[in-house]
Design an enzyme around this catalytic site. Structure first.
Site, short mmCIF file in Angstrom:
data_model
loop_
_atom_site.label_atom_id
_atom_site.label_comp_id
_atom_site.label_asym_id
_atom_site.label_seq_id
_atom_site.Cartn_x
_atom_site.Cartn_y
_atom_site.Cartn_z
CE1 TYR A 13 56.54 30.85 92.70
CE2 TYR A 13 58.80 29.80 92.61
CZ TYR A 13 57.34 29.78 92.22
OH TYR A 13 57.07 28.92 91.88
CG ASP A 33 68.38 33.94 87.67
OD1 ASP A 33 67.36 34.29 88.43
OD2 ASP A 33 68.60 33.05 87.53
CB THR A 126 72.97 43.21 106.01
OG1 THR A 126 71.66 42.55 105.91
CG2 THR A 126 73.12 44.59 105.00
NE ARG A 160 57.65 42.32 106.95
CZ ARG A 160 57.18 43.23 107.62
NH1 ARG A 160 57.24 44.35 107.06
NH2 ARG A 160 56.93 43.35 108.94
CE LYS A 212 60.60 36.37 105.38
NZ LYS A 212 60.11 36.38 104.12
CG ASN A 216 58.38 33.51 107.67
OD1 ASN A 216 57.22 34.18 107.72
ND2 ASN A 216 59.06 33.43 106.54
NE ARG A 219 51.00 31.85 108.38
CZ ARG A 219 49.95 32.02 108.40
NH1 ARG A 219 49.36 32.72 109.54
NH2 ARG A 219 48.87 31.49 107.58
CB CYS A 266 59.28 31.38 103.84
SG CYS A 266 59.24 31.79 102.09
CG PHE A 331 53.37 24.96 100.27
CD1 PHE A 331 53.01 25.70 101.10
CD2 PHE A 331 53.34 25.66 99.02
CE1 PHE A 331 53.20 27.07 101.01
CE2 PHE A 331 53.84 26.90 98.83
CZ PHE A 331 53.72 27.88 99.91
N1 SAJ Z 1 49.61 26.38 107.67
C1 SAJ Z 1 49.08 25.46 108.73
N2 SAJ Z 1 47.92 26.03 109.45
C2 SAJ Z 1 47.95 27.40 109.36
C3 SAJ Z 1 48.61 28.23 108.54
C4 SAJ Z 1 49.45 27.57 107.72
O1 SAJ Z 1 49.15 24.25 108.70
O2 SAJ Z 1 47.17 27.75 110.14
C5 SAJ Z 1 50.67 25.63 106.91
C6 SAJ Z 1 50.08 25.96 105.26
O3 SAJ Z 1 49.46 24.76 104.85
C7 SAJ Z 1 51.57 25.72 104.64
C8 SAJ Z 1 52.56 26.31 105.71
O4 SAJ Z 1 51.94 26.75 106.87
O5 SAJ Z 1 52.04 24.20 104.35
C9 SAJ Z 1 53.06 27.75 105.20
O6 SAJ Z 1 51.74 28.54 104.80
P1 SAJ Z 1 51.60 30.26 105.23
O7 SAJ Z 1 50.37 30.52 104.38
O8 SAJ Z 1 51.66 30.09 106.71
O9 SAJ Z 1 52.94 30.81 104.37
P2 SAJ Z 1 53.68 30.83 103.18
O10 SAJ Z 1 55.03 29.90 103.55
O11 SAJ Z 1 52.91 30.82 101.98
O12 SAJ Z 1 54.19 32.41 103.26
C10 SAJ Z 1 55.00 32.87 104.55
C11 SAJ Z 1 54.09 34.29 104.99
N3 SAJ Z 1 54.54 34.52 106.38
C12 SAJ Z 1 53.75 34.71 107.38
O13 SAJ Z 1 52.74 35.02 107.28
C13 SAJ Z 1 54.34 35.28 108.36
C14 SAJ Z 1 54.53 35.34 104.01
O14 SAJ Z 1 53.94 36.62 104.36
C15 SAJ Z 1 56.06 35.60 103.82
O15 SAJ Z 1 56.41 36.44 102.66
C16 SAJ Z 1 56.65 34.06 103.21
O16 SAJ Z 1 56.27 33.21 104.46
C17 SAJ Z 1 58.08 34.17 103.19
O17 SAJ Z 1 58.60 34.44 101.86
O18 SAJ Z 1 58.90 34.23 104.00
#
Ligand code: SAJ
Length: 422
Positions: A13, A33, A126, A160, A212, A216, A219, A266, A331
């Site tokens: 990805y 790969d 690293t 990210r 990084k 996450n 969040r 993530c 998801f």
């Molecule tokens: N979710 C909630 N409530 C929210 C926001 C998200 O329940 O208010 C849930 C979503 O439904 C989902 C999960 O969290 O199940 C994750 O979704 P997401 O949109 O928060 O994140 P990802 O996993 O798609 O991508 C994240 C991102 N990280 C951040 O926003 C800090 C992305 O920028 C990263 O590159 C990615 O992880 C990664 O690869 O680490």
């Protein structure tokens, strides 16, 4: 130092879009790969992952000869490692893919090369990778022993990008770059400047690794706060979405949205990399993971309660007569990725335990994965709405948000996304 040939190790990805974007800048890119099928697919100009518009870019760079995939490492000016870093059963990070990638490229390394680790990694990974490379190539010098004079330059630069927006975010997002030496950082900046329009900011490798994980975890902790609020509000008979909308009117409050749990590859993983390094200190981060991981069970209990209430109101019926429709399996909203999805896990569990019919509505897929419970079947939104006694809203996909749920008369609704009330 011009980078004419760049090798990307791991064509998933992150690796594949990165390889494709670099190739679109007319660099010779060698993608490596271990998955022969993925390699063959890419060499046909096709893709094996889901990401909007990536197929178009890959088709064009492969046909123009800028991107080629292989299972064996080849010499290059720079190596970019983007392999998975899952955790083991005990939430300990599993660095075996990074070690395998390091051992794959080690034989073809040449003095002057730059090696960048992009995989989300625990602090210290690293340095560990540099040790594996040095172990495999005693004839070359590395930053940990020779500093700025080393033959091989090594940096950490986390990806990210948001799934679904990868091609845009790869170019627009800022990049945090942590070299093991100043020269490594400078070289890495030059490499990313080939395609990044955002800022490239230099720090050290440990800070870049932690950055990084911090993003996450931030969040995850904030979603856990919203999820905990939703459980508290349910107990106190308060609409949590209205509450959050009101609280967010405060200029310094910005609460995220509750849901059925946290999915994806993530956010539900990375915080554990902090917890496993500093278990006594990372109390809030661990608790957030536990709160989010326990949300699916809470949702299942709510559905059981809804079934019990339905039966109380319809005393001639049994649980076998109750049809549950689960809206959304992905998801998160408006994607078709079902991996690591709490919505899918909840639907599966309900289908296993509920004696009546269970329908799944997922407008973004054509058919259910073959490994699901047999009695679960994919239904259109219309037929599920017509048949459901209980509607469980798990994902806030656009068509679900646009539907007037309040008009449903005989269906009881368990809404994990707050779309029913708008
Ligand atoms: N979710 C909630 N409530 C929210 C926001 C998200 O329940 O208010 C849930 C979503 O439904 C989902 C999960 O969290 O199940 C994750 O979704 P997401 O949109 O928060 O994140 P990802 O996993 O798609 O991508 C994240 C991102 N990280 C951040 O926003 C800090 C992305 O920028 C990263 O590159 C990615 O992880 C990664 O690869 O680490």
């Amino acid at each position: 130092m011009p980078f004419e040939t760049i090798s990307v190790i791991g064509l998933g990805y992150i690796g594949l879009p990165t390889a494709a974007v670099l190739a679109s800048r007319k660099k010779r890119v060698i993608g490596v790969d271990i998955n022969q099928k993925a390699v063959d697919t890419i060499n046909r100009g096709e893709i094996h992952i889901i990401e909007p518009d990536l197929d178009i870019v890959v088709r064009s760079v492969v046909s123009e000869g800028y991107l080629r995939a292989t299972t064996a490492a080849e010499p290059a000016d720079a190596f970019l490692i983007a392999v998975p870093t899952p955790f083991k059963g005990d939430h300990e990070p599993d660095l075996s893919y990074i070690e395998a990638a390091a051992r794959t490229i080690a034989p073809v390394l040449q003095a002057g090369n730059l090696v960048i680790l992009e995989s989300t990694s625990p602090v210290g990974a690293t340095e560990q990778m540099a040790a594996w490379l040095a172990d495999a190539r005693p004839d070359l010098t590395f930053p940990q022993t020779h500093g700025e004079e080393a033959d091989i330059h090594i940096a950490y630069c986390p990806e990210r990008v948001l799934p679904g927006h990868v091609l845009r975010e790869l170019v627009q997002n800022d990049r945090v770059i942590g070299g093991l030496t100043a020269k490594s950082s400078e070289m890495a900046v030059k490499l990313y400047e080939l395609f990044v329009q955002g800022e490239t900011i230099i720090t050290n490798a440990r800070t870049a690794e932690m950055c990084k994980l911090t993003e996450n975890s931030f969040r995850d902790v904030n979603i856990a706060f919203a999820n905990e609020l939703s459980i508290i509000c349910d107990k106190l008979d308060i609409n949590v979405w209205e509450l959050i909308r009101l609280a967010n009117r405060h200029p310094r409050v910005n609460i995220l949205q509750p849901g059925p749990g946290v999915g994806g590859h993530c956010i539900a993983v990375d915080p554990w990399f902090i917890v496993s390094k500093t278990p006594d200190e990372a109390r809030l981060i661990r608790t957030a993971r536990e709160v989010n991981d326990s949300k699916p069970e809470w949702v299942i209990t709510k559905v059981k309660l809804a079934v019990a209430e339905f039966l109380q109101a319809n005393p001639r019926k049994t649980a076998r007569d109750v049809t549950i429709a689960c809206f959304g399996l992905a998801f998160k909203a408006d994607i078709d990725d079902l991996r690591e999805s709490p919505a899918l896990a909840i639907t599966q569990k309900i289908a296993t335990t509920h004696p009546g019919a269970v329908l799944a509505v997922e407008p973004n897929i054509e058919e259910l994965p073959s490994n699901l419970v047999e009695k679960l079947y994919l239904a259109s939104m219309e037929s599920a709405l017509a048949e459901a006694d209980i509607a469980l809203i798990l994902v806030d996909h656009k068509p679900f948000k646009e539907f007037a749920w309040t008009l449903l008369e005989n269906t009881s609704i368990v809404d994990c996304r707050g779309i029913q009330v708008g």
